[in-house]
Design a protein around this motif. Structure first.
Motif, PDB file in Angstrom:
ATOM      1  N   ASN A  36      13.459  -8.120  10.454  1.00  0.00           N
ATOM      2  CA  ASN A  36      14.475  -7.073  10.545  1.00  0.00           C
ATOM      3  C   ASN A  36      14.016  -5.763   9.925  1.00  0.00           C
ATOM      4  O   ASN A  36      14.783  -5.072   9.261  1.00  0.00           O
ATOM      5  N   LEU A  37      12.751  -5.433  10.090  1.00  0.00           N
ATOM      6  CA  LEU A  37      12.251  -4.201   9.495  1.00  0.00           C
ATOM      7  C   LEU A  37      11.797  -3.211  10.569  1.00  0.00           C
ATOM      8  O   LEU A  37      11.289  -2.146  10.257  1.00  0.00           O
ATOM      9  N   GLU A  38      12.000  -3.582  11.853  1.00  0.00           N
ATOM     10  CA  GLU A  38      11.435  -2.747  12.922  1.00  0.00           C
ATOM     11  C   GLU A  38      12.028  -1.333  12.913  1.00  0.00           C
ATOM     12  O   GLU A  38      11.360  -0.369  13.278  1.00  0.00           O
ATOM     13  N   GLY A  39      13.279  -1.209  12.457  1.00  0.00           N
ATOM     14  CA  GLY A  39      13.916   0.111  12.433  1.00  0.00           C
ATOM     15  C   GLY A  39      13.322   1.039  11.388  1.00  0.00           C
ATOM     16  O   GLY A  39      13.548   2.248  11.420  1.00  0.00           O
ATOM     17  N   ARG A  40      12.593   0.469  10.428  1.00  0.00           N
ATOM     18  CA  ARG A  40      12.053   1.292   9.348  1.00  0.00           C
ATOM     19  C   ARG A  40      10.535   1.360   9.406  1.00  0.00           C
ATOM     20  O   ARG A  40       9.889   1.706   8.429  1.00  0.00           O
ATOM     21  N   ALA A  41       9.982   1.077  10.585  1.00  0.00           N
ATOM     22  CA  ALA A  41       8.531   0.960  10.734  1.00  0.00           C
ATOM     23  C   ALA A  41       7.779   2.190  10.242  1.00  0.00           C
ATOM     24  O   ALA A  41       6.695   2.064   9.672  1.00  0.00           O
ATOM     25  N   ASP A  42       8.348   3.386  10.453  1.00  0.00           N
ATOM     26  CA  ASP A  42       7.600   4.597  10.110  1.00  0.00           C
ATOM     27  C   ASP A  42       7.942   5.153   8.735  1.00  0.00           C
ATOM     28  O   ASP A  42       7.517   6.248   8.380  1.00  0.00           O
ATOM     29  N   GLU A  43       8.737   4.414   7.967  1.00  0.00           N
ATOM     30  CA  GLU A  43       9.010   4.876   6.603  1.00  0.00           C
ATOM     31  C   GLU A  43       7.860   4.496   5.681  1.00  0.00           C
ATOM     32  O   GLU A  43       7.163   3.508   5.911  1.00  0.00           O
ATOM     33  N   ILE A  44       7.676   5.280   4.624  1.00  0.00           N
ATOM     34  CA  ILE A  44       6.678   4.914   3.618  1.00  0.00           C
ATOM     35  C   ILE A  44       7.165   3.631   2.934  1.00  0.00           C
ATOM     36  O   ILE A  44       8.315   3.544   2.496  1.00  0.00           O
ATOM     37  N   ALA A  45       6.276   2.652   2.858  1.00  0.00           N
ATOM     38  CA  ALA A  45       6.694   1.302   2.472  1.00  0.00           C
ATOM     39  C   ALA A  45       7.403   1.247   1.122  1.00  0.00           C
ATOM     40  O   ALA A  45       8.402   0.538   0.960  1.00  0.00           O
ATOM     41  N   PHE A  58       0.859  -1.182   0.000  1.00  0.00           N
ATOM     42  CA  PHE A  58       0.000   0.000   0.000  1.00  0.00           C
ATOM     43  C   PHE A  58       0.892   1.228   0.000  1.00  0.00           C
ATOM     44  O   PHE A  58       1.609   1.496   0.963  1.00  0.00           O
ATOM     45  N   GLN A  59       0.847   1.975  -1.092  1.00  0.00           N
ATOM     46  CA  GLN A  59       1.887   2.956  -1.355  1.00  0.00           C
ATOM     47  C   GLN A  59       1.864   4.178  -0.450  1.00  0.00           C
ATOM     48  O   GLN A  59       2.893   4.812  -0.252  1.00  0.00           O
ATOM     49  N   SER A  60       0.695   4.527   0.093  1.00  0.00           N
ATOM     50  CA  SER A  60       0.683   5.723   0.927  1.00  0.00           C
ATOM     51  C   SER A  60       0.904   5.374   2.396  1.00  0.00           C
ATOM     52  O   SER A  60       1.004   6.250   3.230  1.00  0.00           O
ATOM     53  N   MET A  61       0.980   4.078   2.696  1.00  0.00           N
ATOM     54  CA  MET A  61       1.092   3.674   4.099  1.00  0.00           C
ATOM     55  C   MET A  61       2.547   3.434   4.486  1.00  0.00           C
ATOM     56  O   MET A  61       3.380   3.095   3.653  1.00  0.00           O
ATOM     57  N   THR A  62       2.784   3.565   5.795  1.00  0.00           N
ATOM     58  CA  THR A  62       4.114   3.250   6.293  1.00  0.00           C
ATOM     59  C   THR A  62       4.279   1.736   6.349  1.00  0.00           C
ATOM     60  O   THR A  62       3.318   0.980   6.159  1.00  0.00           O
TER      61      THR A  62
END
Lengths: 253, 325
Positions: A140-149, A90-94
């Motif tokens: 191993n993605l927890e560090g990027r949780a708030d980035e746009i996917a 989902f492109q607009s979601m983190t």
């Protein structure tokens, strides 16, 4: 009887028979590979299993329940989850929101709870967030949780798709060419990841893949299709030596 | 408990403003302020379907009309009976009960209209949905034109004035809080997932048809409330107020504010309404200069005045490019 039983499924698009009388049986806990040359009908099989298409003939059963006429969302909630060959995040979601969305089917809040933002709803949202973060840690993605996917590197996007699929609490995980576009090291990591995920979540995995190293390395049982028909079925070793398979991939003499 | 206290404080502030505002800014500015409020409700509600769920509806004026006429008709024909039931209340309490009854009816009937339009048409995508909703809006208008008991082409006059600054802005707050809560829940995520990628949303267990209809119904209900508030403020309704141009106006509001942002819809509705009034000084050049203003906004802020900026969380919810008209 297997967890997933496909019996004599046929689907036609106009004059083209994309999948012809296909049968398939996945035992619980299996790591099952579906391979075939380009255009063999692999993705069509995925779309049949997940309800994007409905078979013209034959039946598909998950744990004894027919999936023939169900919508994709219903099938997903019954425990069949998938990733996509061409990544569909989902492109607009983190990153985090992508995983949280997949907890949708398990939600207990109703529209009123959401409207009133009451205790039940807040507690559930907090739980969803914890569940999602836990999954991100495994990948191993927890560090990027708030980035746009869609800003993640390609390999991470593939892993995120698997994490998102797992968030639906599936019983069967369908992976559509998860190693596409990956370098050899990434493919190797992916192989370990698929095994780990299967054991940890007690899953049955169906894998469609072009990368033979990945398929042969991961799968315990492989089915080969060509022009929508099964041409071979067996262990990786049997498949590698099967003359029909070699002919389908390399062309007959 | 704290939340009740907050709402009580809000009600007191609104009541204080209602008592003093007309004297402070004059009747003309007061009226424009109330219209801004009505337009905010319209824009925030349409934003749920067009901005968050990503379905292009251009029939919002239809639901607005359904609400306006429903509430006005209920109060006109059922008013005496309702007043009789609550005769023990003082006049201001009777007015409030009557208005709330009218608005409840407006929300329910508009919601049912949303359901009736949504179930068959939300299987359609993009342009096709837009055409169906456009057609619906026109059907409503033509039906109203031909029903004589609600005024037909003469317009519906003699509507009781029940709504004012207090009620309009009370419902502005209710609309914003409700839509905000829904957007920041599992339901909101489901709506946005449909906008982003319907196939992936289905594969993740979101019943896309059902959720599109749900967002359509919620959106229609608030449009109905806006209609009720409008009718009981202006005391006169005419089908010409609800042409497809009215639907487009709401779309303009949410596009200049920023699709998929509640704050954007509020700003867009305010800028739109106030700018049209300020430009009156230009006489015949009013609409021309307004068009120029819109073009300039779209050139310099194609993402809308606020873009996807949001007051409540640091997270951005950008509308996909294709949605920005």
């Amino acid at each position: 009887m297997g967890l997933l039983e496909v019996r004599d499924c046929t689907i036609r698009f106009g004059g083209l028979t994309a999948v012809k009388s296909l049968s398939m049986s996945l035992e619980k806990g299996a790591l099952y590979g579906l391979i075939g040359p380009n255009g063999a009908g692999k993705t069509t099989v995925f779309n049949l299993l997940t309800g994007v298409y409905h078979p013209n003939e034959g039946s598909i059963e998950l744990d004894g329940k027919s999936l023939n006429k169900l919508k994709p969302s219903r099938i997903a909630r019954l425990g069949m989850s998938r990733t996509f060959q061409n990544i569909r995040l989902f492109q607009s979601m983190t990153v985090l929101e992508n995983v949280k969305l997949a907890r949708h089917g398990a939600r207990k809040q109703n529209v009123w709870d959401a409207t009133l933002h009451n205790r039940k709803q807040r507690d559930e949202e907090a739980q969803i967030e914890r569940d999602a973060m836990e999954l991100l840690e495994i990948f191993n993605l927890e560090g990027r949780a708030d980035e746009i996917a869609i800003n993640l590197p390609y390999g991470s996007q593939r892993r995120l798709e698997i994490a998102r699929a797992l968030a639906t609490d599936p019983r069967i995980l369908l992976l559509d060419e998860p190693a596409a576009g990956m370098n050899p090291q990434e493919s190797l990591d992916l192989m370990h990841l698929i095994r780990r995920v299967r054991d940890r979540f007690d899953l049955t995995v169906l894998l469609v893949e072009h990368n033979m190293r990945v398929v042969m390395g991961v799968c315990e049982r492989i089915q080969v299709i060509d022009y929508g028909e099964t041409i071979a079925l067996g262990s990786p070793r049997e498949i590698q030596d099967n003359p029909k398979v070699i002919e389908a991939y390399l062309g007959g003499a | 408990m704290k939340r009740w206290l907050l709402w009580l404080g809000v009600l007191l502030v609104l009541a204080g403003l209602e008592a003093s505002l007309r004297g402070l800014i004059g009747p003309y500015a007061y009226q424009i302020t109330v219209l801004v409020g009505v337009n905010i409700i319209l824009a925030v509600s349409l934003n749920l379907i067009n901005g968050f769920t990503g379905q292009f509806s251009i029939g919002h004026a239809g639901f607005y009309a359904v609400g306006a006429y429903t509430s006005a008709a209920l109060v006109k024909f059922g008013g005496p009976a309702i007043r009789g039931l609550v005769g023990f209340l003082p006049a201001i309490g009777q007015d409030a009960v009557l208005l709330l009854a009218g608005l409840a009816a407006a929300a329910i009937v508009a919601g049912i209209a949303g359901l009736a339009v949504g179930i068959p048409s939300l299987r359609l995508r993009g342009d096709y949905l837009a055409i169906v909703t456009l057609g619906f809006g026109e059907i409503i208008r033509v039906v109203i034109l031909n029903v004589d008991s609600i005024g037909g082409a003469r317009g519906f006059s003699g509507i009781e004035q029940l709504s004012n600054f207090f009620w309009v802005y009370f419902f502005v707050l209710v609309t914003i809080v409700v839509i905000h809560n829904i957007v920041h829940s599992s339901y909101g995520r489901a709506f946005v997932s449909i906008r982003d990628d319907e196939i992936a949303a289905e594969a993740m267990g979101v019943d896309t048809t059902r959720f599109k209809v749900l967002s359509f119904v919620i959106s229609s209900m608030f449009a109905g409330i806006a209609g009720g508030l409008f009718g009981h403020f202006t005391m006169y309704l005419h089908p010409n107020s609800f042409t497809f141009v009215a639907s487009f106006n709401v779309i303009i509001m949410i596009v200049i504010g920023g699709l998929g942002s509640i704050e954007g819809a509020v700003v867009g509705a305010t800028v739109f309404t106030v700018a049209l009034e300020l430009l009156r000084k230009l006489g015949p050049f009013r609409l021309v200069s307004f068009a120029v203003l819109l073009v300039l906004i779209m050139i310099y802020r194609p993402q809308g005045l606020l873009g996807s900026w949001t007051l409540f969380k640091g997270r951005r919810k950008a509308a996909p490019k294709a949605m920005v008209v």
